[in-house]
Design a protein around this motif. Structure first.
Motif, PDB file in Angstrom:
ATOM      1  N   VAL A  40     -55.920 -36.251 -33.535  1.00  0.00           N
ATOM      2  CA  VAL A  40     -57.224 -36.614 -32.996  1.00  0.00           C
ATOM      3  C   VAL A  40     -58.273 -36.589 -34.111  1.00  0.00           C
ATOM      4  O   VAL A  40     -59.115 -37.487 -34.212  1.00  0.00           O
ATOM      5  CB  VAL A  40     -57.617 -35.674 -31.834  1.00  0.00           C
ATOM      6  CG1 VAL A  40     -59.064 -35.850 -31.442  1.00  0.00           C
ATOM      7  CG2 VAL A  40     -56.707 -35.933 -30.639  1.00  0.00           C
ATOM      8  N   SER A  41     -58.201 -35.601 -34.981  1.00  0.00           N
ATOM      9  CA  SER A  41     -59.149 -35.520 -36.099  1.00  0.00           C
ATOM     10  C   SER A  41     -58.983 -36.696 -37.038  1.00  0.00           C
ATOM     11  O   SER A  41     -59.964 -37.320 -37.472  1.00  0.00           O
ATOM     12  CB  SER A  41     -58.958 -34.226 -36.880  1.00  0.00           C
ATOM     13  OG  SER A  41     -59.171 -33.113 -36.056  1.00  0.00           O
ATOM     14  N   PHE A  42     -57.759 -37.024 -37.384  1.00  0.00           N
ATOM     15  CA  PHE A  42     -57.500 -38.150 -38.269  1.00  0.00           C
ATOM     16  C   PHE A  42     -57.984 -39.460 -37.645  1.00  0.00           C
ATOM     17  O   PHE A  42     -58.631 -40.271 -38.293  1.00  0.00           O
ATOM     18  CB  PHE A  42     -56.005 -38.239 -38.604  1.00  0.00           C
ATOM     19  CG  PHE A  42     -55.663 -39.421 -39.458  1.00  0.00           C
ATOM     20  CD1 PHE A  42     -55.972 -39.429 -40.806  1.00  0.00           C
ATOM     21  CD2 PHE A  42     -55.057 -40.536 -38.908  1.00  0.00           C
ATOM     22  CE1 PHE A  42     -55.667 -40.529 -41.599  1.00  0.00           C
ATOM     23  CE2 PHE A  42     -54.752 -41.635 -39.694  1.00  0.00           C
ATOM     24  CZ  PHE A  42     -55.055 -41.625 -41.039  1.00  0.00           C
ATOM     25  N   GLY A  43     -57.652 -39.657 -36.386  1.00  0.00           N
ATOM     26  CA  GLY A  43     -58.076 -40.872 -35.693  1.00  0.00           C
ATOM     27  C   GLY A  43     -59.591 -40.979 -35.622  1.00  0.00           C
ATOM     28  O   GLY A  43     -60.157 -42.047 -35.853  1.00  0.00           O
ATOM     29  N   GLY A  44     -60.248 -39.868 -35.329  1.00  0.00           N
ATOM     30  CA  GLY A  44     -61.706 -39.884 -35.261  1.00  0.00           C
ATOM     31  C   GLY A  44     -62.341 -40.187 -36.599  1.00  0.00           C
ATOM     32  O   GLY A  44     -63.289 -40.976 -36.689  1.00  0.00           O
ATOM     33  N   SER A  45     -61.819 -39.589 -37.659  1.00  0.00           N
ATOM     34  CA  SER A  45     -62.396 -39.858 -38.982  1.00  0.00           C
ATOM     35  C   SER A  45     -62.125 -41.298 -39.409  1.00  0.00           C
ATOM     36  O   SER A  45     -62.974 -41.934 -40.039  1.00  0.00           O
ATOM     37  CB  SER A  45     -61.851 -38.873 -40.015  1.00  0.00           C
ATOM     38  OG  SER A  45     -60.469 -39.053 -40.193  1.00  0.00           O
ATOM     39  N   GLY A  49     -65.061 -43.968 -40.141  1.00  0.00           N
ATOM     40  CA  GLY A  49     -65.116 -44.679 -41.413  1.00  0.00           C
ATOM     41  C   GLY A  49     -65.191 -46.176 -41.225  1.00  0.00           C
ATOM     42  O   GLY A  49     -65.955 -46.871 -41.898  1.00  0.00           O
ATOM     43  N   ILE A  50     -64.395 -46.702 -40.310  1.00  0.00           N
ATOM     44  CA  ILE A  50     -64.386 -48.146 -40.060  1.00  0.00           C
ATOM     45  C   ILE A  50     -65.723 -48.594 -39.488  1.00  0.00           C
ATOM     46  O   ILE A  50     -66.283 -49.606 -39.913  1.00  0.00           O
ATOM     47  CB  ILE A  50     -63.218 -48.525 -39.121  1.00  0.00           C
ATOM     48  CG1 ILE A  50     -61.880 -48.338 -39.861  1.00  0.00           C
ATOM     49  CG2 ILE A  50     -63.355 -49.956 -38.617  1.00  0.00           C
ATOM     50  CD1 ILE A  50     -60.672 -48.452 -38.986  1.00  0.00           C
TER      51      ILE A  50
END
Length: 142
Positions: A40-45, A49-50
Protein backbone atom coordinates in the motif's frame (compact mmCIF):
# COMPACT_ATOMS: atom_id res chain seq x y z
CA UNK A 1 -7.45 -46.27 33.44
CA UNK A 2 -4.77 -47.03 30.99
CA UNK A 3 -7.13 -45.71 28.33
CA UNK A 4 -7.68 -42.67 30.49
CA UNK A 5 -3.98 -41.90 30.65
CA UNK A 6 -3.77 -42.28 26.89
CA UNK A 7 -6.55 -39.77 26.50
CA UNK A 8 -4.70 -37.37 28.79
CA UNK A 9 -1.50 -37.84 26.78
CA UNK A 10 -3.32 -37.11 23.54
CA UNK A 11 -5.01 -34.09 25.07
CA UNK A 12 -1.66 -32.72 26.23
CA UNK A 13 -0.08 -33.46 22.90
CA UNK A 14 -2.84 -31.60 20.99
CA UNK A 15 -2.52 -28.67 23.42
CA UNK A 16 1.21 -28.57 22.79
CA UNK A 17 0.61 -28.63 19.03
CA UNK A 18 -1.84 -25.75 19.30
CA UNK A 19 0.54 -23.71 21.38
CA UNK A 20 3.49 -24.50 19.12
CA UNK A 21 1.42 -23.61 16.01
CA UNK A 22 0.15 -20.41 17.58
CA UNK A 23 3.48 -18.47 17.43
CA UNK A 24 4.10 -19.65 13.85
CA UNK A 25 0.60 -18.54 12.91
CA UNK A 26 1.16 -15.17 14.60
CA UNK A 27 4.47 -14.69 12.77
CA UNK A 28 2.80 -15.47 9.44
CA UNK A 29 0.07 -12.96 10.21
CA UNK A 30 2.67 -10.26 11.02
CA UNK A 31 4.48 -10.99 7.75
CA UNK A 32 1.22 -10.72 5.81
CA UNK A 33 0.32 -7.43 7.47
CA UNK A 34 3.77 -5.95 6.90
CA UNK A 35 3.69 -7.06 3.25
CA UNK A 36 0.26 -5.46 2.82
CA UNK A 37 1.44 -2.22 4.44
CA UNK A 38 4.52 -2.22 2.20
CA UNK A 39 2.46 -2.73 -0.95
CA UNK A 40 0.00 0.00 0.00
CA UNK A 41 2.87 2.38 0.80
CA UNK A 42 4.63 1.64 -2.47
CA UNK A 43 1.44 2.02 -4.47
CA UNK A 44 0.59 5.29 -2.76
CA UNK A 45 4.03 6.76 -3.34
CA UNK A 46 3.96 5.66 -6.99
CA UNK A 47 0.53 7.23 -7.52
CA UNK A 48 1.64 10.41 -5.75
CA UNK A 49 4.74 10.61 -7.95
CA UNK A 50 2.78 10.10 -11.15
CA UNK A 51 0.16 12.69 -10.19
CA UNK A 52 2.81 15.26 -9.26
CA UNK A 53 4.68 14.56 -12.50
CA UNK A 54 1.61 15.18 -14.64
CA UNK A 55 0.51 18.22 -12.65
CA UNK A 56 3.97 19.81 -12.91
CA UNK A 57 4.04 19.05 -16.63
CA UNK A 58 0.67 20.69 -17.16
CA UNK A 59 1.54 23.73 -15.09
CA UNK A 60 4.86 24.19 -16.89
CA UNK A 61 3.05 24.11 -20.23
CA UNK A 62 0.85 26.95 -19.10
CA UNK A 63 3.76 28.96 -17.70
CA UNK A 64 6.09 28.56 -20.66
CA UNK A 65 4.83 30.54 -23.56
CA UNK A 66 7.00 30.42 -26.65
CA UNK A 67 8.84 33.66 -27.16
CA UNK A 68 7.77 35.20 -30.39
CA UNK A 69 10.71 35.94 -32.59
CA UNK A 70 10.03 39.11 -34.43
CA UNK A 71 12.38 39.67 -37.31
CA UNK A 72 11.70 42.50 -39.67
CA UNK A 73 11.87 42.07 -43.40
CA UNK A 74 14.57 44.73 -43.55
CA UNK A 75 16.84 42.85 -41.18
CA UNK A 76 16.42 39.64 -43.19
CA UNK A 77 17.28 41.41 -46.42
CA UNK A 78 20.26 43.10 -44.77
CA UNK A 79 21.49 39.72 -43.53
CA UNK A 80 21.15 38.29 -47.03
CA UNK A 81 23.14 41.20 -48.41
CA UNK A 82 25.95 40.60 -45.89
CA UNK A 83 25.97 36.91 -46.83
CA UNK A 84 26.32 37.63 -50.54
CA UNK A 85 29.06 40.19 -49.90
CA UNK A 86 30.94 37.61 -47.81
CA UNK A 87 30.72 35.01 -50.57
CA UNK A 88 31.88 37.54 -53.18
CA UNK A 89 34.93 38.40 -51.09
CA UNK A 90 36.06 34.78 -51.47
CA UNK A 91 34.67 34.19 -54.97
CA UNK A 92 34.34 37.50 -56.83
CA UNK A 93 32.87 35.87 -59.96
CA UNK A 94 30.23 33.70 -58.23
CA UNK A 95 27.17 34.09 -60.45
CA UNK A 96 24.66 33.09 -57.78
CA UNK A 97 26.08 35.53 -55.22
CA UNK A 98 26.21 38.35 -57.80
CA UNK A 99 22.58 37.75 -58.80
CA UNK A 100 21.52 37.52 -55.17
CA UNK A 101 23.32 40.71 -54.21
CA UNK A 102 21.84 42.62 -57.14
CA UNK A 103 18.32 41.38 -56.32
CA UNK A 104 18.65 42.15 -52.61
CA UNK A 105 19.91 45.66 -53.30
CA UNK A 106 17.06 46.24 -55.75
CA UNK A 107 14.61 45.09 -53.03
CA UNK A 108 16.21 47.60 -50.69
CA UNK A 109 15.79 50.33 -53.38
CA UNK A 110 19.57 50.66 -53.51
CA UNK A 111 19.83 51.09 -57.27
CA UNK A 112 23.37 52.47 -57.08
CA UNK A 113 24.50 49.46 -55.04
CA UNK A 114 22.91 47.05 -57.53
CA UNK A 115 24.85 48.51 -60.48
CA UNK A 116 28.24 47.00 -59.55
CA UNK A 117 27.12 43.34 -59.34
CA UNK A 118 24.99 43.77 -62.47
CA UNK A 119 27.96 45.14 -64.40
CA UNK A 120 30.04 42.12 -63.34
CA UNK A 121 27.23 39.79 -64.44
CA UNK A 122 27.01 41.49 -67.85
CA UNK A 123 30.79 41.15 -68.29
CA UNK A 124 30.75 37.48 -67.24
CA UNK A 125 27.64 36.61 -69.28
CA UNK A 126 27.26 39.05 -72.18
CA UNK A 127 24.66 36.77 -73.81
CA UNK A 128 22.15 37.25 -70.96
CA UNK A 129 19.70 39.97 -71.95
CA UNK A 130 18.02 40.04 -68.53
CA UNK A 131 21.25 41.23 -66.88
CA UNK A 132 21.56 44.02 -69.45
CA UNK A 133 17.93 45.08 -68.92
CA UNK A 134 18.29 45.19 -65.12
CA UNK A 135 21.54 47.14 -65.43
CA UNK A 136 19.89 49.65 -67.77
CA UNK A 137 16.93 50.09 -65.37
CA UNK A 138 19.23 50.56 -62.37
CA UNK A 139 21.32 53.17 -64.19
CA UNK A 140 18.21 54.98 -65.42
CA UNK A 141 16.73 55.25 -61.91
CA UNK A 142 20.02 56.29 -60.35
Amino acid sequence: MPGNSLDKGLAMESTQKKSSNSPVHWRDRVKQISALVSMVSFGGSAIFGIVSLFSSGLSSQHQQKPAAVVVSQESLVAAQERGYVTVLQREPQNQTALEGLANVRLQMNNKVGAIEPLEKLVKLHPDRADYKILLGQAKAQK
